[in-house]
Design an enzyme around this catalytic site. Structure first.
Site, short mmCIF file in Angstrom:
data_model
loop_
_atom_site.label_atom_id
_atom_site.label_comp_id
_atom_site.label_asym_id
_atom_site.label_seq_id
_atom_site.Cartn_x
_atom_site.Cartn_y
_atom_site.Cartn_z
N THR A 227 1.11 -1.24 -0.39
CA THR A 227 -0.04 0.19 -0.22
C THR A 227 0.68 1.39 0.10
O THR A 227 1.88 1.45 0.54
CB THR A 227 -0.95 0.01 1.23
OG1 THR A 227 -1.49 1.43 1.14
CG2 THR A 227 -0.06 -0.61 2.85
N ASP A 228 0.44 2.25 -0.66
CA ASP A 228 1.28 3.34 -0.26
C ASP A 228 0.81 4.53 0.87
O ASP A 228 1.94 4.94 0.79
CB ASP A 228 0.02 5.06 -1.46
CG ASP A 228 -1.44 4.72 -0.95
OD1 ASP A 228 -1.65 4.34 0.11
OD2 ASP A 228 -1.70 6.03 -1.72
N GLU A 229 0.46 3.52 2.02
CA GLU A 229 0.46 4.33 3.43
C GLU A 229 1.49 3.93 4.41
O GLU A 229 1.72 4.13 5.01
CB GLU A 229 -0.73 3.85 4.53
CG GLU A 229 -2.85 3.73 3.52
CD GLU A 229 -3.37 3.44 4.62
OE1 GLU A 229 -2.91 3.28 5.36
OE2 GLU A 229 -4.12 3.71 3.89
N LYS B 244 3.20 -2.71 7.37
CA LYS B 244 2.91 -3.23 5.91
C LYS B 244 3.98 -3.07 5.69
O LYS B 244 4.40 -4.21 4.85
CB LYS B 244 1.62 -2.57 5.50
CG LYS B 244 0.03 -3.22 5.20
CD LYS B 244 -0.18 -4.66 4.95
CE LYS B 244 0.00 -4.37 2.61
NZ LYS B 244 -0.27 -5.88 2.37
N TYR C 275 -1.87 -0.36 10.89
CA TYR C 275 -1.02 -0.84 9.77
C TYR C 275 -0.98 -1.17 8.84
O TYR C 275 0.34 -1.29 8.20
CB TYR C 275 -3.35 -0.58 9.26
CG TYR C 275 -3.16 -1.03 7.48
CD1 TYR C 275 -3.21 -2.41 6.99
CD2 TYR C 275 -2.39 -0.29 7.19
CE1 TYR C 275 -2.97 -2.67 5.97
CE2 TYR C 275 -3.06 -0.12 5.17
CZ TYR C 275 -3.20 -1.49 4.74
OH TYR C 275 -3.08 -1.82 3.23
P1 NAD Z 1 -9.61 -7.00 2.91
O1 NAD Z 1 -9.42 -7.46 3.96
O2 NAD Z 1 -11.32 -7.11 1.72
O3 NAD Z 1 -9.40 -8.99 1.98
C1 NAD Z 1 -7.74 -9.62 2.87
C2 NAD Z 1 -8.34 -11.17 2.39
O4 NAD Z 1 -7.28 -11.82 3.38
C3 NAD Z 1 -9.62 -11.65 3.10
O5 NAD Z 1 -10.00 -12.08 2.58
C4 NAD Z 1 -9.72 -12.20 4.90
O6 NAD Z 1 -9.90 -13.49 5.18
C5 NAD Z 1 -7.69 -12.49 4.52
N1 NAD Z 1 -6.64 -12.70 5.22
C6 NAD Z 1 -6.22 -11.89 6.60
N2 NAD Z 1 -5.33 -12.10 7.47
C7 NAD Z 1 -4.96 -14.03 6.45
C8 NAD Z 1 -3.93 -14.53 7.04
N3 NAD Z 1 -3.83 -15.02 8.36
N4 NAD Z 1 -4.39 -16.29 6.41
C9 NAD Z 1 -5.22 -16.16 5.56
N5 NAD Z 1 -6.30 -15.21 4.81
C10 NAD Z 1 -6.02 -13.67 5.50
O7 NAD Z 1 -7.85 -6.53 1.92
P2 NAD Z 1 -8.27 -5.92 0.61
O8 NAD Z 1 -8.23 -5.00 0.57
O9 NAD Z 1 -8.48 -6.43 -0.39
O10 NAD Z 1 -7.03 -5.77 0.96
C11 NAD Z 1 -5.99 -6.78 -0.38
C12 NAD Z 1 -4.41 -6.61 -0.35
O11 NAD Z 1 -4.29 -5.10 -0.81
C13 NAD Z 1 -3.59 -6.20 0.79
O12 NAD Z 1 -2.10 -7.16 1.12
C14 NAD Z 1 -3.41 -4.91 1.90
O13 NAD Z 1 -2.83 -4.22 2.67
C15 NAD Z 1 -3.00 -4.65 -0.07
N6 NAD Z 1 -3.78 -2.79 -0.22
C16 NAD Z 1 -5.39 -2.69 -0.24
C17 NAD Z 1 -5.85 -1.27 -0.77
C18 NAD Z 1 -7.26 -1.11 -1.17
O14 NAD Z 1 -7.65 0.29 -0.92
N7 NAD Z 1 -8.05 -1.72 -0.09
C19 NAD Z 1 -5.08 0.01 -1.21
C20 NAD Z 1 -3.15 -0.87 -1.30
C21 NAD Z 1 -3.17 -2.17 -0.88
O1 TDX Z 2 -16.68 6.28 7.13
C1 TDX Z 2 -16.12 6.48 6.97
N1 TDX Z 2 -15.73 8.04 6.97
C2 TDX Z 2 -14.38 9.00 6.33
O2 TDX Z 2 -14.54 10.14 6.73
C3 TDX Z 2 -15.08 5.50 7.21
C4 TDX Z 2 -14.55 4.08 7.02
C5 TDX Z 2 -13.51 6.24 5.82
N2 TDX Z 2 -13.21 7.85 6.20
C6 TDX Z 2 -12.04 8.12 6.39
C7 TDX Z 2 -10.85 7.69 6.37
C8 TDX Z 2 -10.15 8.27 5.40
O3 TDX Z 2 -9.78 9.12 4.87
O4 TDX Z 2 -12.12 8.37 4.07
C9 TDX Z 2 -10.59 7.59 3.80
C10 TDX Z 2 -10.88 6.45 3.26
O5 TDX Z 2 -10.78 5.19 4.76
P1 TDX Z 2 -11.41 3.53 4.37
O6 TDX Z 2 -12.16 3.23 3.46
O7 TDX Z 2 -10.95 3.48 5.81
O8 TDX Z 2 -8.91 3.68 3.96
P2 TDX Z 2 -8.09 4.34 3.49
O9 TDX Z 2 -7.56 4.82 5.58
O10 TDX Z 2 -7.55 5.74 3.57
O11 TDX Z 2 -6.85 2.11 3.66
C11 TDX Z 2 -7.04 2.47 2.24
O12 TDX Z 2 -6.35 2.18 1.34
C12 TDX Z 2 -5.78 1.62 1.60
C13 TDX Z 2 -7.61 0.58 2.53
O13 TDX Z 2 -8.41 0.42 3.91
C14 TDX Z 2 -6.17 0.34 3.32
O14 TDX Z 2 -6.25 -1.21 3.26
C15 TDX Z 2 -5.38 0.42 2.49
O15 TDX Z 2 -4.14 0.06 1.81
#
Ligand code: NAD
Ligand code: TDX
Length: 332
Positions: free
Chosen positions: A120-122, A152, A148
């Site tokens: 992630t960019d975080e 990562k 988190y």
């Molecule tokens: P998500 O939370 O929707 O899915 C995560 C999955 O991993 C789930 O199905 C969960 O059951 C599984 N999991 C968690 N812990 C586990 C373990 N110990 N063993 C086996 N399975 C396990 O997450 P997502 O949003 O799909 O994110 C997927 C990946 O992408 C992550 O590595 C996250 O850091 C990265 N990522 C997410 C975003 C975003 O905006 N969502 C952005 C950049 C990177």
């Molecule tokens: O109800 C809400 N209201 C609100 O203002 C929620 C749930 C979030 N927010 C804000 C917090 C953040 O500034 O919105 C923005 C996005 O929030 P999230 O969806 O929780 O994302 P963020 O914290 O930016 O992280 C996401 O992007 C990077 C993913 O959850 C991470 O897994 C990924 O790595």
């Protein structure tokens, strides 16, 4: 190709698995997922026998070894992913994100298997709101803010060390905020969509000035496929679609799409340590691998996502009340 997808029952991993299965019907695809609250077998059910789902934990070294032994490549999505949860319960993040990635690395090291690590960019921390020219690149120093992003960041460092020390054949990617089908209702965009669909009000943390750089999940996964096919071993690729928006702006676009007044939302308690702004410079990836995002009309992609949640209430409705009860407890 025998592909092992970790976390393939979660949001991005499931979308990846769907696309891969559709595009490569002859491949053997195995998903390993422990089905935490964020994972669901239902998400993979439409693929039928095209995918084998192994319900198991990536910290289980014997299971991971056996699965990696039968794979040509591993795409590692599995993680605990919600920043707010990491503030109240960081332990699971250390286990899945750090110990889990370590377990995968040891297995691919033993078997000489190609690995792509999803991050992630975080990991780079946040950027100021008043310096629009500054964006994250692969040279930006790591500076994670939350439990988190710290876990990562640690997982990325483990991957880099295993490449350098043990010649593990791994690539890494750090992507910005994803949206699209099958995203858990705890996350910002699906939470607001499903709040409005269930007669609740939308909830904005603080003033909503925080900026996120949005990318459609299909564009993220297309970049991952390009890196798997042509990425250089040891390289970190930043994935982003040049779509910076304040949370307030995203919410107001959504309210308009869903036929609500632009002020039809509540300001709720801000997130502790809330990162101000993320922004990705993805020019290196674009130039090297020729990738470019396809879903560049943000309002249109958001409207399509709203349509998906409208059409798939059976997928998200069972999760909704418990998620909102948790938010209410935290004043959000
Ligand atoms: P998500 O939370 O929707 O899915 C995560 C999955 O991993 C789930 O199905 C969960 O059951 C599984 N999991 C968690 N812990 C586990 C373990 N110990 N063993 C086996 N399975 C396990 O997450 P997502 O949003 O799909 O994110 C997927 C990946 O992408 C992550 O590595 C996250 O850091 C990265 N990522 C997410 C975003 C975003 O905006 N969502 C952005 C950049 C990177
Ligand atoms: O109800 C809400 N209201 C609100 O203002 C929620 C749930 C979030 N927010 C804000 C917090 C953040 O500034 O919105 C923005 C996005 O929030 P999230 O969806 O929780 O994302 P963020 O914290 O930016 O992280 C996401 O992007 C990077 C993913 O959850 C991470 O897994 C990924 O790595």
């Amino acid at each position: 190709m025998r592909l092992l997808v970790t976390g393939g029952a979660g949001f991005i991993g499931a979308n990846f698995t769907h696309s891969w299965a559709n595009e490569n019907p002859g491949d053997q695809i195995t998903v390993v997922d422990s089905l935490t609250y964020a994972g669901s077998a239902d998400t993979l059910a439409p693929l039928g026998e095209a995918v084998e789902l192994v319900v198991g934990d990536i910290t289980d070294a014997a299971l991971v070894d056996e699965l990696v032994a039968g794979a040509d490549a591993v795409v590692h999505f599995a993680a605990e992913t919600h920043v707010d949860n990491s503030l109240t319960g960081p332990s699971a993040f250390v286990q899945s994100n750090l110990v889990g990635t370590f377990t995968i690395l040891e297995a691919v090291r033993r078997h000489g298997t190609r690995l792509h690590h999803i991050s992630t960019d975080e990991v780079y921390g946040d950027l100021p709101l008043d310096a629009p020219d500054i964006r994250f690149t692969a040279d930006t120093p790591y500076n994670p803010s939350s439990p988190y992003s710290a876990t990562k960041a640690g997982s990325d460092m483990l991957v880099r060390a295993w490449v350098r020390s043990f010649r593990v054949a791994a690539t890494l990617s750090n992507c910005s905020n994803n949206f699209g089908p099958y995203q858990h209702v705890e996350k910002f965009i699906p939470r607001q969509i499903t709040n409005l669909l269930t007669g609740r009000r939308a909830k904005l943390y603080g003033a909503g000035a925080n900026v996120r750089d949005w990318i459609h999940v299909e564009d993220h996964n297309a970049a991952v496929r390009a890196i798997l096919a042509g990425g250089r071993i040891g390289q970190t690729y930043l994935i982003g679609a040049d779509c910076e928006r304040s949370n307030l702006a995203v919410l107001q676009t959504l309210l308009e799409i869903m036929g609500h007044d632009p002020d039809d939302f509540d300001h709720v308690a801000d997130r502790a340590g809330h990162d101000l702004r993320y922004a990705i410079d993805s020019s290196a990836l674009r130039e090297e691998l020729g990738w470019a995002p396809a879903h560049t009309d943000f309002p249109a992609a958001l409207a399509a996502t709203v349509d998906w949640y409208r059409a798939n209430e059976a997928w998200w409705a069972p999760l909704k009340d418990a998620v909102e009860a948790g938010y209410t407890e935290r004043g959000q």
